[in-house]
Each structure stands twice: as structure tokens, then as C-alpha cells.
Design an enzyme around this catalytic site. Structure first.
Site, mmCIF file in Angstrom:
data_model
loop_
_atom_site.group_PDB
_atom_site.id
_atom_site.type_symbol
_atom_site.label_atom_id
_atom_site.label_comp_id
_atom_site.label_asym_id
_atom_site.label_seq_id
_atom_site.Cartn_x
_atom_site.Cartn_y
_atom_site.Cartn_z
ATOM 1 N N HIS A 1 0.822 -1.204 0.000
ATOM 2 C CA HIS A 1 0.000 0.000 0.000
ATOM 3 C C HIS A 1 0.857 1.254 0.000
ATOM 4 C CE1 HIS A 1 0.605 -0.538 4.398
ATOM 5 N NE2 HIS A 1 0.572 0.785 4.444
ATOM 6 N N GLU B 1 -8.367 4.819 9.856
ATOM 7 C CA GLU B 1 -7.885 4.554 8.515
ATOM 8 C C GLU B 1 -8.937 3.874 7.657
ATOM 9 O OE1 GLU B 1 -5.465 0.672 8.132
ATOM 10 O OE2 GLU B 1 -4.747 1.671 9.953
ATOM 11 N N GLN C 1 -3.889 3.474 1.587
ATOM 12 C CA GLN C 1 -4.245 3.530 2.997
ATOM 13 C C GLN C 1 -4.389 5.007 3.359
ATOM 14 O OE1 GLN C 1 -1.157 2.808 5.902
ATOM 15 N NE2 GLN C 1 -2.581 1.608 7.152
ATOM 16 N N HIS D 1 3.971 7.271 3.454
ATOM 17 C CA HIS D 1 4.893 6.141 3.372
ATOM 18 C C HIS D 1 4.507 5.198 2.238
ATOM 19 C CE1 HIS D 1 1.666 4.410 5.901
ATOM 20 N NE2 HIS D 1 2.016 3.256 5.349
ATOM 21 N N GLU E 1 7.567 0.856 4.943
ATOM 22 C CA GLU E 1 6.948 -0.133 5.816
ATOM 23 C C GLU E 1 7.088 -1.507 5.182
ATOM 24 O OE1 GLU E 1 2.556 -0.934 7.905
ATOM 25 O OE2 GLU E 1 2.784 0.650 6.405
#
Length: 153
Positions: A7, A43, A60, A84, A134
């Protein structure tokens, strides 16, 4: 081994308005919503497509629920936008350790719970050319559990 883009995390001030924009503009639908108290965010995961490894790619959307959350702190400096990028892996522990061995700072000693019961860790942006990165191991249907109030499809 990293297998896909899991994502892209986008920080926003108003989750509903941001979901509405991506729905109206691109036709993306909400796949999952949750509040992650540990991360201090509300989220929505908007599914983009599926992949050969059984995972999917998502946007996301992250709205901070606390001023002291990492997303709120980041937004205070940067405003709304891409926060991110996350890469999918079958083994977040092993890949994080291998990447740590290459001199990249891993932000969590042990992976934590992420969206949809995934296991996650982050890599320091200063070691990744300015990109907060991530690593995500998606939950399998057998170990994925909804929290009251969550939407899962």
C-alpha cells in the site's frame, strides 16, 4: 523477499472527505476501515487490485486521532500527502532482520499489529532516501480478526 507494493499511506485531515475524493475521482471502494489506537489513527484501506501471491495493493488513508501520533506529527511538518510506501513480504521478521544487516535502521525491535491484523515494521526514512518505508506481512484469513466497529470485506 519483498513481493509487491502492499500500500501507499496517505495522511489526511478528514478521512470521509478523502475517501469521497478517491471514490468519486478514481472509482476506488473502501475495502476495510479501522481505528488503530496504538498508531493513533483512523484509517480506510481502498483496494486497487489483487496479486498473484494472494495479496492486494491498497491506498491507505490515515487520519490522526491524537496530536502525539506519528501521523499527526508528520502532518504538522508536511501537511496532507504521501506519508509512506509499504512493501508486502511473507516474512516481515526475516526481511527486517536482513535489511537491518545491510545497515538500514528498523524502527521497531519486534513487528507490531498493522491494518487488517497484518504484522508490520518501518524502516528509517533517512536510510531509505527520504522515504518512510513499511514492511507488511498480511494476515491470512485464518488469523484475521475484526475489531468491533471495523469493516472488513
Amino acid at each position: 523477499m519483498l513481493t509487491r507494493i502492499d500500500h501507499i499511506g496517505i495522511a489526511c485531515r478528514d478521512l470521509e472527505a478523502t475517501v469521497d475524493f478517491y471514490s468519486r475521482t478514481y472509482g476506488f471502494e473502501v475495502f476495510h476501515t479501522e481505528v488503530n489506537q496504538e498508531q493513533g489513527v483512523r484509517e480506510a484501506m481502498l483496494r486497487i487490485n489483487g496479486t498473484d501471491d494472494g495479496g492486494a495493493s491498497y491506498l491507505q488513508l490515515l487520519e490522526p486521532i491524537r496530536e502525539d501520533s506519528a501521523v499527526a506529527t508528520w502532518m504538522a511538518k508536511n501537511g496532507e500527502g504521501v506519508h509512506h510506501i509499504a512493501f508486502g513480504t511473507a516474512d516481515v521478521d526475516g526481511d527486517a532482520e536482513a535489511i537491518r544487516g545491510k545497515g538500514v535502521r528498523v524502527l521497531y525491535d519486534e513487528p507490531r499489529r498493522g491494518s487488517m491484523d497484518s504484522r508490520i515494521t518501518f524502516l528509517h526514512p533517512k536510510d531509505c532516501h527520504g522515504v518512510l518505508t513499511e514492511l507488511v506481512t498480511a494476515a491470512t484469513p485464518d488469523n484475521q480478526h475484526a475489531t468491533p466497529g471495523d469493516t472488513q470485506h
